[in-house]
Design a protein around this motif. Sequence first.
Motif, PDB file in Angstrom:
ATOM      1  N   LEU A 133       0.671  -1.300  -0.152  1.00 20.61           N
ATOM      2  CA  LEU A 133      -0.070   0.012  -0.281  1.00 20.61           C
ATOM      3  C   LEU A 133       0.666   1.273   0.025  1.00 20.61           C
ATOM      4  O   LEU A 133       0.587   2.290  -0.646  1.00 20.61           O
ATOM      5  N   ALA A 134       2.006   1.223   0.573  1.00 24.41           N
ATOM      6  CA  ALA A 134       2.823   2.336   0.720  1.00 24.41           C
ATOM      7  C   ALA A 134       3.389   2.757  -0.408  1.00 24.41           C
ATOM      8  O   ALA A 134       3.578   3.724  -1.198  1.00 24.41           O
ATOM      9  N   ILE A 135       3.957   1.630  -1.500  1.00 24.43           N
ATOM     10  CA  ILE A 135       4.490   1.824  -2.605  1.00 24.43           C
ATOM     11  C   ILE A 135       3.389   2.405  -3.724  1.00 24.43           C
ATOM     12  O   ILE A 135       3.577   3.256  -4.608  1.00 24.43           O
ATOM     13  N   VAL A 136       2.219   1.665  -3.706  1.00 22.88           N
ATOM     14  CA  VAL A 136       1.072   2.096  -4.598  1.00 22.88           C
ATOM     15  C   VAL A 136       0.563   3.712  -4.249  1.00 22.88           C
ATOM     16  O   VAL A 136       0.340   4.392  -5.198  1.00 22.88           O
ATOM     17  N   THR A 138       2.330   5.791  -2.754  1.00 24.00           N
ATOM     18  CA  THR A 138       3.378   6.904  -3.394  1.00 24.00           C
ATOM     19  C   THR A 138       3.491   7.149  -4.854  1.00 24.00           C
ATOM     20  O   THR A 138       3.262   8.329  -5.184  1.00 24.00           O
ATOM     21  N   ILE A 139       3.300   5.977  -5.338  1.00 28.69           N
ATOM     22  CA  ILE A 139       3.180   6.353  -6.871  1.00 28.69           C
ATOM     23  C   ILE A 139       1.790   7.122  -7.493  1.00 28.69           C
ATOM     24  O   ILE A 139       1.825   7.827  -8.183  1.00 28.69           O
ATOM     25  N   LEU A 140       0.691   6.770  -6.739  1.00 28.87           N
ATOM     26  CA  LEU A 140      -0.458   7.375  -7.117  1.00 28.87           C
ATOM     27  C   LEU A 140      -0.391   9.097  -6.405  1.00 28.87           C
ATOM     28  O   LEU A 140      -0.936   9.776  -7.148  1.00 28.87           O
ATOM     29  N   ALA A 141       0.162   9.071  -5.373  1.00 25.66           N
ATOM     30  CA  ALA A 141       0.217  10.420  -4.935  1.00 25.66           C
ATOM     31  C   ALA A 141       1.294  11.395  -5.904  1.00 25.66           C
ATOM     32  O   ALA A 141       0.715  12.496  -6.307  1.00 25.66           O
ATOM     33  N   TRP A 142       2.349  10.787  -6.313  1.00 24.90           N
ATOM     34  CA  TRP A 142       3.137  11.457  -7.417  1.00 24.90           C
ATOM     35  C   TRP A 142       2.175  11.698  -8.771  1.00 24.90           C
ATOM     36  O   TRP A 142       2.469  12.806  -9.094  1.00 24.90           O
ATOM     37  N   LEU A 143       1.764  10.827  -9.092  1.00 23.36           N
ATOM     38  CA  LEU A 143       0.858  11.129 -10.294  1.00 23.36           C
ATOM     39  C   LEU A 143      -0.194  11.931 -10.125  1.00 23.36           C
ATOM     40  O   LEU A 143      -0.400  12.942 -10.958  1.00 23.36           O
ATOM     41  N   GLY A 144      -0.870  12.072  -9.212  1.00 17.56           N
ATOM     42  CA  GLY A 144      -1.883  13.163  -8.814  1.00 17.56           C
ATOM     43  C   GLY A 144      -1.414  14.475  -8.728  1.00 17.56           C
ATOM     44  O   GLY A 144      -1.860  15.350  -9.121  1.00 17.56           O
ATOM     45  N   LEU A 145      -0.169  14.403  -7.901  1.00 10.71           N
ATOM     46  CA  LEU A 145       0.600  15.839  -8.042  1.00 10.71           C
ATOM     47  C   LEU A 145       0.949  16.386  -8.961  1.00 10.71           C
ATOM     48  O   LEU A 145       0.894  17.438  -9.400  1.00 10.71           O
ATOM     49  N   GLU A 146       1.567  15.445 -10.009  1.00 13.34           N
ATOM     50  CA  GLU A 146       1.924  15.870 -11.216  1.00 13.34           C
ATOM     51  C   GLU A 146       0.860  16.349 -12.246  1.00 13.34           C
ATOM     52  O   GLU A 146       0.879  17.288 -12.817  1.00 13.34           O
ATOM     53  N   LYS A 147      -0.166  15.594 -12.330  1.00  8.65           N
ATOM     54  CA  LYS A 147      -1.517  16.138 -12.690  1.00  8.65           C
ATOM     55  C   LYS A 147      -2.261  17.526 -12.320  1.00  8.65           C
ATOM     56  O   LYS A 147      -2.545  18.184 -12.924  1.00  8.65           O
ATOM     57  N   ALA A 148      -2.118  17.545 -11.093  1.00 10.70           N
ATOM     58  CA  ALA A 148      -2.368  19.020 -10.581  1.00 10.70           C
ATOM     59  C   ALA A 148      -1.388  19.948 -10.724  1.00 10.70           C
ATOM     60  O   ALA A 148      -1.987  21.278 -11.190  1.00 10.70           O
ATOM     61  N   LEU A 149      -0.211  19.649 -10.875  1.00 10.98           N
ATOM     62  CA  LEU A 149       0.613  21.010 -11.022  1.00 10.98           C
ATOM     63  C   LEU A 149       0.618  21.326 -12.854  1.00 10.98           C
ATOM     64  O   LEU A 149       0.800  22.397 -13.132  1.00 10.98           O
ATOM     65  N   ARG A 150       0.112  20.130 -13.679  1.00 13.33           N
ATOM     66  CA  ARG A 150      -0.005  20.392 -14.898  1.00 13.33           C
ATOM     67  C   ARG A 150      -1.337  21.399 -15.274  1.00 13.33           C
ATOM     68  O   ARG A 150      -1.212  21.935 -16.191  1.00 13.33           O
ATOM     69  N   GLY A 151      -2.381  20.863 -14.565  1.00 14.94           N
ATOM     70  CA  GLY A 151      -3.712  21.175 -14.595  1.00 14.94           C
ATOM     71  C   GLY A 151      -3.754  22.629 -14.511  1.00 14.94           C
ATOM     72  O   GLY A 151      -4.431  23.380 -14.980  1.00 14.94           O
TER      73      GLY A 151
END
Length: 151
Positions: A133-136, A138-151
Amino acid sequence: MVSFSTVFRSRVFLLGFSFILLALLMSAVAVFHFTPLEYSKTGTMRSGQYLLGNSTLEGATVTNRTLKLSSKNASVEVVVNGHYTAYNITGNLTLHPNGRPYVDVLSGCVTYTYRVSALDYPYSSLAIPAFVLAIVGTILAWLGLEKALRG
């Protein structure tokens, strides 16, 4: 500039952050232990073979294991994890075996006291899913952060 509210509106980031929090909670529960386990047995051994201990404690984390043997004149073999050690006991002998001892009394009469202290971690199996759960998360949080920074 992206605000915290924008980042926390991202569902992917929230899901990843939730996974990380759940993993932290599960890992904290995994290291929790109840009261220490204790086992103690005292007796007399005559010629023969004896397996000392309690099989339920062997799955726990053993913190201390003590075998005290006493006799006026006895010959014994102590087997621990396949290693044989012979002793001629004239008095007291204290051993700290690293496994469940198997005692073979060759001659004489031996009085023994066997004590084991252990810690049981009943929820330790939660550590593996917490890691995943920690690995998944972390990956989802990074993807969400990247999406928010691009949006």
